[in-house]
Design a protein around this motif. Structure first.
Motif, PDB file in Angstrom:
ATOM      1  N   ASN A  89       2.606  -6.259  13.013  1.00  0.00           N
ATOM      2  CA  ASN A  89       3.692  -6.240  12.038  1.00  0.00           C
ATOM      3  C   ASN A  89       3.560  -5.161  10.976  1.00  0.00           C
ATOM      4  O   ASN A  89       4.549  -4.788  10.347  1.00  0.00           O
ATOM      5  N   ALA A  90       2.338  -4.698  10.718  1.00  0.00           N
ATOM      6  CA  ALA A  90       2.109  -3.683   9.693  1.00  0.00           C
ATOM      7  C   ALA A  90       0.763  -3.009   9.924  1.00  0.00           C
ATOM      8  O   ALA A  90      -0.114  -3.572  10.588  1.00  0.00           O
ATOM      9  N   ILE A  91       0.639  -1.818   9.377  1.00  0.00           N
ATOM     10  CA  ILE A  91      -0.632  -1.087   9.426  1.00  0.00           C
ATOM     11  C   ILE A  91      -1.145  -0.962   8.002  1.00  0.00           C
ATOM     12  O   ILE A  91      -0.395  -0.634   7.084  1.00  0.00           O
ATOM     13  N   MET A  92      -2.427  -1.254   7.834  1.00  0.00           N
ATOM     14  CA  MET A  92      -3.085  -1.151   6.544  1.00  0.00           C
ATOM     15  C   MET A  92      -4.174  -0.089   6.676  1.00  0.00           C
ATOM     16  O   MET A  92      -5.009  -0.175   7.581  1.00  0.00           O
ATOM     17  N   LEU A  93      -4.153   0.918   5.818  1.00  0.00           N
ATOM     18  CA  LEU A  93      -5.144   1.997   5.855  1.00  0.00           C
ATOM     19  C   LEU A  93      -6.059   1.888   4.640  1.00  0.00           C
ATOM     20  O   LEU A  93      -5.588   1.729   3.516  1.00  0.00           O
ATOM     21  N   SER A  94      -7.348   2.013   4.880  1.00  0.00           N
ATOM     22  CA  SER A  94      -8.306   2.068   3.782  1.00  0.00           C
ATOM     23  C   SER A  94      -8.388   3.519   3.330  1.00  0.00           C
ATOM     24  O   SER A  94      -9.232   4.287   3.771  1.00  0.00           O
ATOM     25  N   GLY A  95      -7.447   3.903   2.492  1.00  0.00           N
ATOM     26  CA  GLY A  95      -7.338   5.283   2.030  1.00  0.00           C
ATOM     27  C   GLY A  95      -6.610   6.144   3.035  1.00  0.00           C
ATOM     28  O   GLY A  95      -6.472   5.793   4.213  1.00  0.00           O
ATOM     29  N   CYS A  96      -6.123   7.279   2.569  1.00  0.00           N
ATOM     30  CA  CYS A  96      -5.449   8.216   3.476  1.00  0.00           C
ATOM     31  C   CYS A  96      -6.052   9.616   3.365  1.00  0.00           C
ATOM     32  O   CYS A  96      -5.611  10.529   4.054  1.00  0.00           O
ATOM     33  N   VAL A  97      -7.068   9.787   2.539  1.00  0.00           N
ATOM     34  CA  VAL A  97      -7.841  11.029   2.495  1.00  0.00           C
ATOM     35  C   VAL A  97      -9.245  10.636   2.932  1.00  0.00           C
ATOM     36  O   VAL A  97     -10.018  10.057   2.166  1.00  0.00           O
ATOM     37  N   ILE A  98      -9.542  10.891   4.194  1.00  0.00           N
ATOM     38  CA  ILE A  98     -10.787  10.413   4.798  1.00  0.00           C
ATOM     39  C   ILE A  98     -11.593  11.603   5.301  1.00  0.00           C
ATOM     40  O   ILE A  98     -11.126  12.745   5.249  1.00  0.00           O
ATOM     41  N   ALA A  99     -12.762  11.342   5.801  1.00  0.00           N
ATOM     42  CA  ALA A  99     -13.584  12.330   6.514  1.00  0.00           C
ATOM     43  C   ALA A  99     -13.574  13.703   5.839  1.00  0.00           C
ATOM     44  O   ALA A  99     -13.235  14.700   6.440  1.00  0.00           O
ATOM     45  N   TRP A 100     -13.937  13.716   4.586  1.00  0.00           N
ATOM     46  CA  TRP A 100     -14.010  14.938   3.793  1.00  0.00           C
ATOM     47  C   TRP A 100     -12.687  15.689   3.822  1.00  0.00           C
ATOM     48  O   TRP A 100     -12.570  16.778   4.335  1.00  0.00           O
ATOM     49  N   TYR A 101     -11.665  15.044   3.252  1.00  0.00           N
ATOM     50  CA  TYR A 101     -10.338  15.632   3.013  1.00  0.00           C
ATOM     51  C   TYR A 101      -9.496  15.839   4.270  1.00  0.00           C
ATOM     52  O   TYR A 101      -8.645  16.712   4.306  1.00  0.00           O
ATOM     53  N   ASN A 102      -9.718  15.038   5.280  1.00  0.00           N
ATOM     54  CA  ASN A 102      -8.857  14.994   6.446  1.00  0.00           C
ATOM     55  C   ASN A 102      -7.763  13.986   6.091  1.00  0.00           C
ATOM     56  O   ASN A 102      -8.032  12.793   5.966  1.00  0.00           O
ATOM     57  N   ILE A 103      -6.550  14.444   5.884  1.00  0.00           N
ATOM     58  CA  ILE A 103      -5.494  13.630   5.272  1.00  0.00           C
ATOM     59  C   ILE A 103      -4.606  12.967   6.325  1.00  0.00           C
ATOM     60  O   ILE A 103      -4.045  13.633   7.196  1.00  0.00           O
ATOM     61  N   ILE A 104      -4.505  11.641   6.214  1.00  0.00           N
ATOM     62  CA  ILE A 104      -3.585  10.878   7.049  1.00  0.00           C
ATOM     63  C   ILE A 104      -2.208  10.952   6.391  1.00  0.00           C
ATOM     64  O   ILE A 104      -2.081  10.759   5.190  1.00  0.00           O
ATOM     65  N   ASP A 105      -1.179  11.194   7.182  1.00  0.00           N
ATOM     66  CA  ASP A 105       0.193  11.203   6.686  1.00  0.00           C
ATOM     67  C   ASP A 105       0.815   9.832   6.988  1.00  0.00           C
ATOM     68  O   ASP A 105       1.304   9.594   8.094  1.00  0.00           O
ATOM     69  N   PRO A 106       0.792   8.907   6.012  1.00  0.00           N
ATOM     70  CA  PRO A 106       1.295   7.561   6.271  1.00  0.00           C
ATOM     71  C   PRO A 106       2.785   7.508   6.572  1.00  0.00           C
ATOM     72  O   PRO A 106       3.234   6.640   7.319  1.00  0.00           O
ATOM     73  N   ALA A 107       3.562   8.427   6.025  1.00  0.00           N
ATOM     74  CA  ALA A 107       5.004   8.451   6.310  1.00  0.00           C
ATOM     75  C   ALA A 107       5.238   8.752   7.789  1.00  0.00           C
ATOM     76  O   ALA A 107       6.088   8.137   8.436  1.00  0.00           O
TER      77      ALA A 107
END
Length: 189
Positions: free
Chosen positions: A68-86
């Motif tokens: 039903n939903a995705i929960m991310l523990s942060g979106c800037v991970i692995a030394w500034y590898n950025i997840i785009d949640p949108a």
């Protein structure tokens, strides 16, 4: 989303890395009643730009229609590898809640220092937008970004999945799994 249903499922994603070339990303599917009924791992490049693709790949490999939903523990991970949640919300069709645990003034200066001239990375960071504080029933405060879901509902989702402390259970368990996999793969070599 019907948060009162005990069958509500969240895919919690967290990472673990220790100055290596790759970081372990773990995803755990957890129901509201705290039953775990799915687990997958992926790798992301430390300092790379593949975090969003890794999250999407992890979700696709699960081949689940009941999340039903995705929960991310942060979106800037692995030394500034950025997840785009949108992008994750758009491509999965699911709401995405990004959870962090401390207030900060941001990472723009750090990005400029460690990645001089990388305007794309800086723009990806700026596109994340600001975080909002949410107070849990435990008395702790989370800082949230919500995509495809109202902020209050995102906060309620985190509150429902938090037993004690400040870390929602899907993220706590995903982080433990990521650490375990990372430890195992470090010792395997």
């Amino acid at each position: 989303m019907h948060l009162q249903k005990k069958g509500v499922r969240v895919l919690g994603i967290a990472e673990s890395f220790a100055s290596r070339k790759t970081s372990v990303l773990a995803g755990v599917v957890m129901r509201r009643d705290r039953r775990i009924d799915g687990f997958r791992c992926a790798a992301v490049t430390v300092g790379g730009v593949d975090a969003t693709d890794a999250v999407l790949s992890l979700y696709a490999e699960m081949d689940r229609r009941d999340i039903n939903a995705i929960m991310l523990s942060g979106c800037v991970i692995a030394w500034y590898n950025i997840i785009d949640p949108a992008t994750v919300a758009e491509k999965t069709g699911l709401p995405v809640v990004v959870v962090t645990y401390e207030d900060s003034t941001g990472l723009e200066e750090d990005l400029a220092k460690h990645f001089p001239g990388d305007s794309d990375r800086l723009e990806r960071y700026r596109d994340l937008g600001s975080r909002e504080a949410f107070s849990l029933h435990t008395g702790h405060t989370l800082f949230l970004r919500a995509f495809g879901i109202d902020f209050r509902e995102a906060g309620r989702l985190c509150d429902i999945f938090t037993l004690d402390g400040k870390i929602p259970e899907p993220l706590r368990v995903a982080r433990l799994c990521a650490r375990g996999v990372m430890h195992y793969t470090q010792n395997w070599r």
